[in-house]
Design an enzyme around this catalytic site. Structure first.
Site, short mmCIF file in Angstrom:
data_model
loop_
_atom_site.label_atom_id
_atom_site.label_comp_id
_atom_site.label_asym_id
_atom_site.label_seq_id
_atom_site.Cartn_x
_atom_site.Cartn_y
_atom_site.Cartn_z
N GLU A 176 0.90 -1.11 0.56
CA GLU A 176 -0.16 0.14 -0.02
C GLU A 176 0.99 1.20 0.21
O GLU A 176 1.01 2.43 1.52
CB GLU A 176 -0.78 -0.46 1.08
CG GLU A 176 -1.69 -0.94 0.89
CD GLU A 176 -3.25 -0.96 1.79
OE1 GLU A 176 -3.02 -0.60 2.63
OE2 GLU A 176 -4.63 -1.57 1.40
N GLU A 308 -4.84 -8.75 -1.32
CA GLU A 308 -6.29 -8.81 0.10
C GLU A 308 -6.45 -8.26 0.14
O GLU A 308 -7.27 -7.86 -0.88
CB GLU A 308 -5.22 -7.21 1.58
CG GLU A 308 -4.44 -8.17 1.91
CD GLU A 308 -2.97 -6.41 2.84
OE1 GLU A 308 -4.68 -5.54 2.78
OE2 GLU A 308 -2.14 -6.13 3.34
O1 AHR Z 1 -5.60 -6.35 6.53
C1 AHR Z 1 -4.71 -4.57 7.74
C2 AHR Z 1 -4.47 -4.02 7.19
O2 AHR Z 1 -4.87 -3.64 5.55
C3 AHR Z 1 -2.79 -3.66 6.27
O3 AHR Z 1 -1.92 -4.23 6.96
C4 AHR Z 1 -3.20 -3.53 5.00
O4 AHR Z 1 -1.56 -3.05 3.78
C5 AHR Z 1 -4.91 -2.61 4.57
O5 AHR Z 1 -4.59 -1.76 5.07
#
Ligand code: AHR
Length: 510
Positions: A176, A308
């Site tokens: 991110e 994710e």
């Molecule tokens: O999964 C939780 C968080 O969500 C992670 O650390 C981040 O990459 C995303 O914003």
């Protein structure tokens, strides 16, 4: 009321191979995912192997976890790997400022993660630190993990008790970068991704699949910048192979008001359907990223990685807001089923996906307590019921005249499905997204004769049904009766249900 729908499955029309890695996982140093989830330490009364909780590993092995991403997430861009090697008592501590502002003692580090992967039979996906790290630090981590000879990092690894190098197929270049990974602009990060990739070496026969950190949701500016950087569209001399091999994006599902704002277990009908609408939106988002990638890379040399995904609700009442511990209901299971259907349809470009996260955080497979209790969530069961899609061949599955529900100005399908074939068998996945109505579904199985081996359904008393220590099997798969006459399957699904049908395939039907 009973809804009706027809569907067709073309069992002999082979599509793309569904990478097993679409069923990947994610474990961050966040709340009780690592500490208290995977890791209890050797001195714990909870049965463990070298500190790793054995019942968690045993339960996860039934899912055939293909890969595990670690150590973050946002944590990855704060993590300095040298703090997590060597004698445990000598490891420095740090503050995990993203997640609960707690002190991290680094007792779970590189060697512990690699042991966990070995125990799970999962390929390691290590996410390096771009935000607060250096190229040298990341490059040396790769050398430490994967180099066989007498190099400085290989020697250091041996001094810490590991002679042979490990295999590490997947490597993340930060996380991110648009936010917690450094608040960068797409073009600036794209250059960083090229620079870091240059020094992420293939040692011996360990070939890295380097994944550049990409977009939030459908922010195409990231995919465009990364594809421009990797494909070198305007260059006279094109690189022989892409400098990084994957471009990621993240997508979290909520009911309509945004992540981290709504209860996991108490929701209205409107929030239920809002959730399904957002789950279906994954298909639009994948298609958009794909369209950009196709325009730069029609040969599909670069993969799309959703590293994710999952639901993000409020934390359970009374738990640390920074620990992201949430319950998991039938609604979450349907979200997973809908995502997998979309993932299968896009298997030609989508090379990996990682649910966030495996234990005790967000849309988890497993919830544990510190007394040794363990609960399998409804989402766990979807991963288990769907596992034979891993490595199988996607075949077209179309719902005809399926019912829909209006969410805002969208018509959201109430029926979702996908199918794959593998070595004389087929697997169908079905979701009835109606909150209250059963579904009579007739499925024309075309092209190959088939017989039903097993059919299972996952549902609960209500869409908010979930498992707890008092009732650990409130939501668990049970046998589903299905009829098969002249190649047409007749299936009756209860409301808010996910089902799988396993078929044995025979001769071509014409
Ligand atoms: O999964 C939780 C968080 O969500 C992670 O650390 C981040 O990459 C995303 O914003």
């Amino acid at each position: 009321m009973t809804l009706t729908a027809r569907a067709v499955v073309d069992l002999d029309v082979a599509g793309d191979t569904i990478s097993p890695h679409l069923y990947g996982h994610f474990a961050e140093h966040l709340g009780r995912c690592i500490y208290g989830g995977f890791w209890v330490g050797e001195d714990s009364d909870i049965p463990n192997t070298a500190g790793i909780r054995q019942d968690v590993v045993d339960a996860l092995k039934a899912l055939n976890i293909p890969n595990l991403r670690w150590p973050g997430g946002c944590f990855a861009d704060e993590y300095h790997w040298r703090d997590g090697i060597g004698p445990v008592q000598e490891r420095p501590t740090m503050v995990n400022s993203h997640w609960g502002d707690v002190v991290e003692d680094n007792s779970f580090g590189t060697h512990e993660f690699m042991l966990l992967c070995e125990m799970l039979g999962a390929a390691p996906y290590v996410n390096g630190n771009v935000g607060s790290g250096t190229v040298q630090e990341m490059s040396e981590w790769v050398e430490y993990l994967t180099r066989a000879d007498d190099s400085p990092m290989a020697r250091l690894r041996r001094a810490n008790g590991r002679d042979e190098p490990w295999r590490v197929p997947f490597w993340g270049i930060g996380n991110e970068a648009w936010g917690c990974g450094g608040n960068m602009r797409p073009e600036a990060y794209a250059d960083e991704a090229r620079r870091y990739s240059t020094f992420l070496r293939n040692h011996g026969d360990n070939t890295l699949y380097r994944i550049a950190a990409g977009a939030p949701d459908d922010d195409l500016s990231w995919t465009r910048a990364l594809m421009q950087a990797v494909s070198c569209v305007d260059c006279q001399i094109k690189p022989e192979s892409p400098i990084f091999q994957g471009v990621s994006f993240h997508y979290y599902t909520h009911a309509g008001a945004g992540i981290n704002t709504e209860s996991a277990t108490e929701f209205t009908q409107e929030q239920f359907y809002g959730t399904l609408a957002n789950a279906h939106d994954i298909e639009r988002i994948i298609s958009l990223h794909e369209a950009v990638m196709d325009s730069y890379d029609p040969e599909r040399r670069v993969g799309l990685v959703c590293d994710e995904w999952g639901t993000w609700w409020n934390v359970e009442p009374g738990t640390n807001p920074g620990f992201l511990f949430q319950q998991n209901t039938v609604r979450d299971a349907l979200v997973a089923g809908i995502h997998f259907d979309a993932f299968h349809r896009h298997a030609g470009r989508l090379t990996m996906a990682n649910i966030a996260q495996t234990v005790n955080v967000l849309q988890a497979m497993i919830l544990t307590d510190d007394e040794g209790g363990l609960i399998l969530t409804p989402t766990y069961h979807v991963f288990e019921m769907n596992k034979n899609h891993q490595g199988a061949t996607h075949v077209p599955a179309m719902v005809l005249d399926g019912p829909t529900v209006d969410v805002g100005d969208k018509k959201v399908p109430l029926v979702s499905m996908s199918a794959s074939t593998s070595g004389g068998t087929a697997l169908l996945s079905l979701t009835n997204g109606s909150i209250e109505d059963d579904l009579d579904l007739r499925i024309d199985l075309r092209g190959v004769s088939a017989s039903v081996q097993r059919a299972r359904v996952l549902s609960g008393q209500s869409p908010a049904a979930h498992n707890s220590s008092a009732n650990p099997s409130a939501v668990a798969p049970v046998a589903l009766a299905v009829g098969l006459v002249d190649g047409v399957l007749a299936v009756r699904l209860p409301a808010h249900a996910f089902a799988t049908i396993e078929l044995e395939l025979g001769a071509p039907s014409f």
